[in-house]
Design an enzyme around this catalytic site. Sequence first.
Site, PDB file in Angstrom:
ATOM      1  N   ALA A  20       0.648  -1.087   0.012  1.00 42.55           N
ATOM      2  CA  ALA A  20      -0.120   0.000   0.001  1.00 42.55           C
ATOM      3  C   ALA A  20       0.681   1.286  -0.042  1.00 42.55           C
ATOM      4  O   ALA A  20       1.779   1.201   0.863  1.00 42.55           O
ATOM      5  CB  ALA A  20      -0.788   0.019   1.151  1.00 42.55           C
ATOM      6  N   LEU A  55      -5.336  -1.396   3.295  1.00 44.08           N
ATOM      7  CA  LEU A  55      -6.359  -2.042   2.664  1.00 44.08           C
ATOM      8  C   LEU A  55      -6.679  -1.337   1.318  1.00 44.08           C
ATOM      9  O   LEU A  55      -7.100  -0.077   1.268  1.00 44.08           O
ATOM     10  CB  LEU A  55      -7.701  -2.216   3.452  1.00 44.08           C
ATOM     11  N   GLU A  56      -6.086  -1.779   0.095  1.00 49.08           N
ATOM     12  CA  GLU A  56      -6.399  -1.160  -1.026  1.00 49.08           C
ATOM     13  C   GLU A  56      -7.827  -1.709  -1.781  1.00 49.08           C
ATOM     14  O   GLU A  56      -7.727  -1.524  -3.238  1.00 49.08           O
ATOM     15  CB  GLU A  56      -5.252  -1.664  -2.055  1.00 49.08           C
ATOM     16  N   ASN A  57      -8.356  -2.857  -1.277  1.00 50.39           N
ATOM     17  CA  ASN A  57      -9.689  -3.212  -1.876  1.00 50.39           C
ATOM     18  C   ASN A  57     -10.982  -2.706  -1.280  1.00 50.39           C
ATOM     19  O   ASN A  57     -11.869  -3.483  -1.124  1.00 50.39           O
ATOM     20  CB  ASN A  57      -9.560  -4.782  -1.967  1.00 50.39           C
TER      21      ASN A  57
END
Length: 516
Positions: free
Chosen positions: A17, A341-343
């Site tokens: 991230a 958290l990239e989703n």
Amino acid sequence: MRAPQPQPQPGRRTGRALLAGLVAASTGLAGLLMAGSGTATAGVAPNVDVIANGDFSAGNHISPWTCGPTVTAVNNAATGWDLQGAPAGTDYANCSQTVTVLPNSTYTLSAVVQGGYVFAGVTGTGGTDPSTWSSNSGWNTLTSTFTTGAATTSVSVWFHGWYGQAPFTVDKVSLVGPGTAASPSPSATSPSPTVSESSSPPASPSPSPSTSTSTPPPPPRKHLLTGYWQDFYNGATPQRISDVPAAYDIIAVAFADATSTQGGISFTLDPTLSSKLNGYTDAQFKADIAAKRAAGKKVIISVGGQNGTVSVANSTAAANFADSAYSLIQQYGFDGIDIDLENGVNSTYMAQALHTLAAKVGSGFVLTMAPETIGMQSTGGEYFKLALATKDILTIVNMQYYNSGAMLGCDGGVYSQGTENFLTGLACIQLQGGLRPDQVGLGVPASTSAAGGGFTSPSVVNAALDCLASGTNCGSFVPPAKWPTIGGAMTWSTNWDATAGNQIANTVGAHLHAMP
């Protein structure tokens, strides 16, 4: 971070991230002592104060504290006798006292402090040595709690200021838990130190100065360099935690893994990485973390990455996340957690989880975040909402200033990644959106191999830091304000930095630590 990395390993993350800790609890002069919760031993009174002369009202006001030459006693009209430190040069005005404690018992340290940078803690606990700090012109209370080891019978309680910073004042130091109350204060016939009737620094040092016999961990720096350490191999230099340069103040271990339990996380050292290092065991990993912490660094576990699938979208998941994260913190000795958290992220329930986790960890909890640029373009975005919802426990947000193409700055201008205007223009949005300056950091890739786009040379990163902090070395965009306490910088990753000759550690790290 999000960009595909060279030579990805099956089943591992392929992308990615902050002092501090360190968060002081601010209260008034009320509630100066906090009771410990230790286990009482037959014949020994529980919840007593084992500190001697914690209010400095004894005849010589300092004994049995061992203090450096720049610490003196002062008599304040409002608070009575206090100790005042005036750090000078490399002297940080340290005081310490060794006290008797019981094994396997819980104690609470409390100190009422004012001004400058003030740090308080305990060493020799046989477990996790606590420390906390504040910088406040008004009186406030520092507290921390710890549990002694099975063979621990004494600990060293200490407090001090920070190199070359303003004078500080300390009053009412206590260590409350099971044991025998400290002996009465020394006799008033003891030699008296130089005394001032105001809170100003005394004109001369106290007589017969002595040097502290304890060695507390160094205070956290004002501007922090964060680096992500890869628990996998993708072509970047494989490292042990011990290989990470000392310039990194926060080391984020990337990454934790999702479990089959909703919101749950786990961590396992990657066997491929271990083989590249000719063996790296859990015991070695834990020992390396402990050594970094003893050197004043913070080591945290990162959750997420490009392929991270941890979802916290309800109260059950929030509780599972907090419980499993706390278990990892206890197992490995981490100082806290990084949210990468990239989703997608649910600000409501992740904030709930993080507040629960912070309460479990207590004083010294470190929380960092590394959102993508799009997540911090507006205070209405879920990531920005999460940062604001956890502002009370948040250490720093190191947004990823890369892998995004051109983006809007706070002035409405469109700026290209990899430029100084991109760094300052987008940081301005967070600074104007409600985050404290010390909670805003610049996340940059360590090399062109570390991200799909947006590499920014270390000299440009340094110029952007100067621009945000002091209004100097700006590009065509000049921020509407100055933020001297700007948080720092981050890089993905320490491994890629090593591959590129440690330019981030040597250039950006050195610049950050030289900033006022």
